[in-house]
Motif scaffolding. Structure first.
Motif, PDB file in Angstrom:
ATOM      1  N   THR A 100       0.035  -5.452  -3.365  1.00 15.30           N
ATOM      2  CA  THR A 100       0.310  -6.122  -2.083  1.00 15.30           C
ATOM      3  C   THR A 100      -0.953  -6.639  -1.408  1.00 15.30           C
ATOM      4  N   SER A 101      -2.061  -6.678  -2.127  1.00 18.93           N
ATOM      5  CA  SER A 101      -3.305  -7.198  -1.543  1.00 18.93           C
ATOM      6  C   SER A 101      -3.238  -8.732  -1.495  1.00 18.93           C
ATOM      7  N   SER A 107     -10.265  -8.002  -1.372  1.00 19.82           N
ATOM      8  CA  SER A 107      -9.147  -7.489  -0.560  1.00 19.82           C
ATOM      9  C   SER A 107      -8.435  -6.348  -1.281  1.00 19.82           C
ATOM     10  N   TRP A 108      -8.419  -6.402  -2.632  1.00 23.30           N
ATOM     11  CA  TRP A 108      -7.799  -5.321  -3.405  1.00 23.30           C
ATOM     12  C   TRP A 108      -8.600  -4.030  -3.259  1.00 23.30           C
ATOM     13  N   MET A 111      -8.109  -2.712   0.244  1.00 21.58           N
ATOM     14  CA  MET A 111      -6.774  -2.123   0.389  1.00 21.58           C
ATOM     15  C   MET A 111      -6.750  -0.693  -0.145  1.00 21.58           C
ATOM     16  N   TRP A 112      -7.304  -0.486  -1.346  1.00 21.43           N
ATOM     17  CA  TRP A 112      -7.269   0.848  -1.936  1.00 21.43           C
ATOM     18  C   TRP A 112      -8.231   1.804  -1.236  1.00 21.43           C
ATOM     19  N   LYS A 114      -8.694   1.765   1.987  1.00 21.17           N
ATOM     20  CA  LYS A 114      -7.931   2.161   3.175  1.00 21.17           C
ATOM     21  C   LYS A 114      -6.820   3.136   2.820  1.00 21.17           C
TER      22      LYS A 114
END
Length: 359
Positions: A100-101, A107-108, A111-112, A114
């Motif tokens: 879902t990034s 951004s990937w 995302m991970w 976070k």
């Protein structure tokens, strides 16, 4: 014989998963498949080099088959009996690089970070440590964890259901494997303090601080989430009011068990939760997520509620026995209730819900 029974039992339990929890089945196939392939490869490699007797090779293959054969036979039979052919949507599964990034590497990673914080880099480092530490062994403990990394990679590429969130059911398995790696890393870091006496006091303190910090970083979010969930005043939601529960229970007692009701598609509709009766179209988020194509049915339900005079024949098409008009239906549709009042007999009602019988 005990090992044989355990493997056969595990195979039978795993074989039930296609109808019990498909995501867990996918996880088990990938993780156990990776373990079996690694074991097979290692044995094959050592067999050709003459380091492994043929008898030992046959024994390990036999043990693998004790698990693989039951799970293959049972899961295949259940899949073709209960699952195959039920998925109507062509785009049920799809490629989604990065899950879902925003589909770029940065951004990937963000995302991970976070989502899991230090867990991912710690798991990678721990796996590398295991590989180096046990390099001389024929079967390395690290081989057990390859499947978890394979599952992580695959789940970041393929979305297995229309709702991308459902991949979290796979990532939960990944997190389990990564947790073991993280625990190994922390234990290893702490034990090094005892094993190496030539270290300075400063480096020992640093290692202790690092170990404790990692434990805190990996545990604090879970502790905070548990504290949040215990705040009942902030996690209280009304699913049904008393009046609708009474009405739904009356329906359950006084209508045929195979009666079909036309309702709104709320996930907490009283007829679904308390009435135990079949509805024409349930909660759309769940129905589509199980692979059903509901476009036509969704239009038909809307037309019956909003233009019943024109689309009255659709009641016969779906074998509808009762029409429910309450707050949920009025919220979802512009209901022509006047038509139902004039042309249908009222079966039951309460303060805000009417049930009409179609005869």
């Amino acid at each position: 014989w005990r090992t044989k029974k355990l493997l056969i039992g595990a195979g039978l339990l795993a074989g039930i998963l296609p109808i019990a929890h498909m995501h867990s089945f996918i996880a088990v196939v990938i993780i156990s498949g990776s373990i079996c392939l690694n074991i097979f490869y290692k044995f094959l490699k050592n067999k050709h080099s003459g380091k492994l007797p043929a008898r030992a090779f046959k024994k390990i293959i036999k043990n693998i088959l004790y698990f693989v054969v039951p799970v293959t036979i049972l899961s295949t039979a259940l899949f073709f009996t209960f699952v195959y052919g039920g998925i109507q949507k062509e785009d049920f599964m799809r490629i989604s690089l990065g899950w879902t990034s925003q589909k770029d590497l940065i951004s990937w990673i963000v995302m991970w970070w976070k989502l899991w914080g230090v867990m991912l880099p710690l798991a990678i480092y721990s796996l590398r440590s295991l590989i180096l530490k046990n390099k001389s062994l024929t079967f390395q403990p690290s081989q057990f964890f390859y499947g978890f990394f394979a599952l992580f990679i695959i789940s970041n590429i393929i979305v297995f259901q229309p709702t991308a969130w459902d991949n979290t059911k796979l990532f939960a398995w990944v997190y389990l494997g990564f947790s073991l790696l993280a625990a190994h890393m922390i234990i290893d870091l702490w034990q090094n303090l005892k094993n190496k006496t030539n270290k300075t006091n400063g480096s020992k303190i640093l290692q202790k601080v690092a170990s404790v910090t990692l434990i805190i970083m990996l545990s604090t979010t879970g502790v905070l989430e548990l504290i949040r969930l215990q705040g009942f005043d902030k996690n209280t939601y009304k699913l049904s009011d008393t009046e609708n529960i009474k009405l739904a229970k009356q329906v359950m007692k006084t209508t045929p068990t195979n009666a079909v009701f036309l309702t709104a598609s709320d996930h907490n509709h009283p007829l679904l939760m308390w009435g135990s009766r079949q509805v024409v179209l349930g909660y759309k988020g769940w129905v589509t997520n199980f692979g059903f194509d509901i476009d036509e049915k969704s239009r038909d339900v809307k037309n019956i509620f909003e233009q019943p005079a024109k689309y009255i024949y659709l009641l016969e098409k779906y074998n509808i026995d009762y029409v429910v008009i309450g707050e949920a239906e009025k919220r979802e549709f512009v209901v022509d209730q006047e038509f139902f009042n004039k042309n249908f007999n009222e079966y039951s009602k309460n303060n805000n819900t009417f049930i009409y019988i179609y005869e």
